[in-house]
Design an enzyme around this catalytic site. Structure first.
Site, PDB file in Angstrom:
ATOM      1  N   CYS A 162     -38.636  54.141 -18.397  1.00  0.00           N
ATOM      2  CA  CYS A 162     -37.372  54.491 -17.720  1.00  0.00           C
ATOM      3  C   CYS A 162     -37.566  55.714 -16.836  1.00  0.00           C
ATOM      4  O   CYS A 162     -37.578  56.851 -17.328  1.00  0.00           O
ATOM      5  CB  CYS A 162     -36.280  54.728 -18.764  1.00  0.00           C
ATOM      6  N   CYS A 182     -34.639  58.144 -16.850  1.00  0.00           N
ATOM      7  CA  CYS A 182     -34.558  58.997 -18.045  1.00  0.00           C
ATOM      8  C   CYS A 182     -35.632  60.088 -18.009  1.00  0.00           C
ATOM      9  O   CYS A 182     -35.368  61.235 -18.344  1.00  0.00           O
ATOM     10  CB  CYS A 182     -34.779  58.192 -19.328  1.00  0.00           C
ATOM     11  N   ASP A 183     -36.849  59.713 -17.666  1.00  0.00           N
ATOM     12  CA  ASP A 183     -37.984  60.608 -17.903  1.00  0.00           C
ATOM     13  C   ASP A 183     -38.633  61.174 -16.641  1.00  0.00           C
ATOM     14  O   ASP A 183     -39.492  62.056 -16.738  1.00  0.00           O
ATOM     15  CB  ASP A 183     -39.068  59.865 -18.712  1.00  0.00           C
TER      16      ASP A 183
END
Ligand code: NDP
Length: 312
Positions: free
Chosen positions: A137, A140-141
Site C-alpha cells: 500500500c 499507507c507506507d
C-alpha cells in the site's frame, strides 16, 4: 438465541459497524476472522487515519476500536466463518452462520466486513522483509520512503497510480513489469511513461530481495527463458506490490451478487446486498478506495442500514 446483528470481520469496517450497532442497543456479536484487526495490521504505522496527529501503530489503533465497541456492549467471538445459510426472510427465519464448522449462530442481520487481501508474488524474501521495506500500500507506507529509491511491481492501473504517487515523494521509482507492455488504461500509462522520476523495467521479474535486516536491493531477471536472459540488480529501499487484490468473499459467492473480480455488489449508496438483512462494508465491497477511513465510514453505514432494516 437469535442475534440482531452478526458482524463478520474485525478490521476498521467491522469494528465501526460494531460501535454504531451497539450504541443503537442492537447487542451485536462480532466474529474476528482469521486475522484479528484485518489488513491494516500488516502495515507498520498508520499516519493517515484522522484523529491520530502523531500516527498510531496499527495494533494499537485496532485495539482502540475494539475497546470502543466493547464499551457499548459488543460481544466478540474468535474464529473463522466456514459456512452459511442465508434466508430470504430473516425476520421470520434467521440467517445461519457456522464458525469453525461447529458453532451455529443465528441472526436477523449480518454485516459482512471480511476485507480483501493484497496479492503477493510468493517469493520467500517478501515474507522475510515484510514491514521492513515490503508493502502492498503506497498510500499507507509511501511517506516512510521520502527521497529514497523504491520499486513498484505490476503494470496495471493500481501499479501506475502507486508509482505516480510515490514519484511525488521519492527520489526515483522503478516499475517492474513482467510483460513488454503495461496493462493500465492509456491515461495512466502516459502519466508514468512521461514522469522523469519513473523508470519502467519491462520484461523483468523479481527473483529475490536483498539487504541487512531491511530491503536494500532486488535481484531481477530480464527476459527470463530467452537467449537474452540476464540477471540485474537494483538498489532500492522500498518494494511495493501492486499486482491486484483479492476480496475475501469466496464464502458468499453462492448467495450474493459479486462483480467479476469477486467484490460484493451493493445497492446504490447503501450497503445493502441482494439478500434481505445482509449488508457489506469495507474492502470486500470496495474495489476502488481501499482505505481504512473509507472502510470505517462504510461500517457506520452498514450498522445504520441494519438498524433501519430491523425497525421496519
Ligand atoms: P490488474 O489485474 O489490472 O493488474 C495487475 C498487474 O499486476 C498486471 O500488470 C499483471 O501483469 C501484474 N501481475 C499480476 N501477477 C503478477 C506476478 N505474479 N508477477 C508480476 N506481475 C504480476 O490489477 P489492478 O489492481 O491494477 O487493477 C484492478 C482493477 O481496478 C482494474 O480493473 C483496474 O483498471 C481498476 N483500477 C482502476 C483505477 C483507476 O481507474 N484510477 C485505479 C486502480 C485500479 P500482466 O499484465 O502480465 O497480467
Amino acid at each position: 438465541m437469535t442475534y440482531n446483528v452478526l458482524i463478520i470481520g474485525s478490521g476498521p469496517a467491522g469494528y465501526t459497524a460494531a460501535i454504531y450497532a451497539s450504541r443503537a442497543n442492537l447487542e451485536p456479536l462480532l466474529i474476528d476472522g482469521p486475522q484479528q484487526g484485518g489488513q491494516l495490521t500488516t502495515t507498520t504505522m498508520v499516519e493517515n487515519f484522522p484523529g491520530y496527529p502523531d500516527g498510531v501503530e496499527p495494533f494499537q489503533m485496532m485495539d482502540d476500536l475494539r475497546r470502543q465497541a466493547e464499551r457499548f456492549g459488543t460481544r466478540f467471538m474468535s474464529g473463522r466463518v466456514t459456512k452459511l445459510e442465508l434466508s430470504q426472510e430473516p425476520l421470520k427465519v434467521p440467517h445461519k452462520v457456522w464458525v469453525e464448522d461447529t458453532e451455529l449462530l443465528e441472526a436477523k442481520t449480518i454485516i459482512i466486513a471480511t476485507g480483501a487481501a493484497a496479492k503477493y508474488l510468493g517469493i520467500e524474501s517478501e515474507r522475510t522483509y515484510h514491514g521492513r521495506g515490503v508493502s502492498a500500500c503506497a498510500t499507507c507506507d509511501g511517506f516512510f520512503y521520502r527521497k529514497k529509491v523504491v520499486a513498484v511491481v505490476g503494470g496495471g492501473d493500481t501499479a501506475c497510480e502507486e508509482a505516480s504517487y510515490l514519484a511525488g515523494l521519492c527520489e526515483k521509482v522503478y516499475m517492474i513489469v513482467r510483460k513488454p507492455y503495461l496493462r493500465a488504461s492509456q491515461i495512466m500509462q502516459d502519466r508514468v511513461l512521461n514522469n522523469p522520476k519513473i523508470e519502467v523495467l519491462f520484461e523483468h521479474n523479481t527473483l529475490c530481495l536483498t539487504g541487512e535486516g531491511k530491503v536494500e536491493g532486488a535481484d531481477l531477471v530480464y527476459k527470463k527463458g530467452s537467449a537474452e536472459e540476464e540477471i540485474r540488480h537494483i538498489a532500492i529501499s522500498g518494494f511495493f506490490l501492486a499486482i491486484g487484490h483479492k476480496p475475501n468473499t469466496d464464502l458468499f459467492k453462492d448467495y450474493l451478487n459479486l462483480n467479476e473480480e469477486g467484490y460484493i455488489l451493493t445497492e446504490g449508496a447503501s450497503t445493502k446486498t441482494n439478500i434481505a438483512g445482509v449488508f457489506a462494508a469495507g474492502d470486500c465491497a470496495d474495489p476502488t478506495y481501499r482505505q481504512a477511513i473509507v472502510a470505517a465510514g462504510s461500517g457506520c453505514k452498514a450498522a445504520l442500514d441494519a438498524d433501519k432494516f430491523l425497525k421496519n
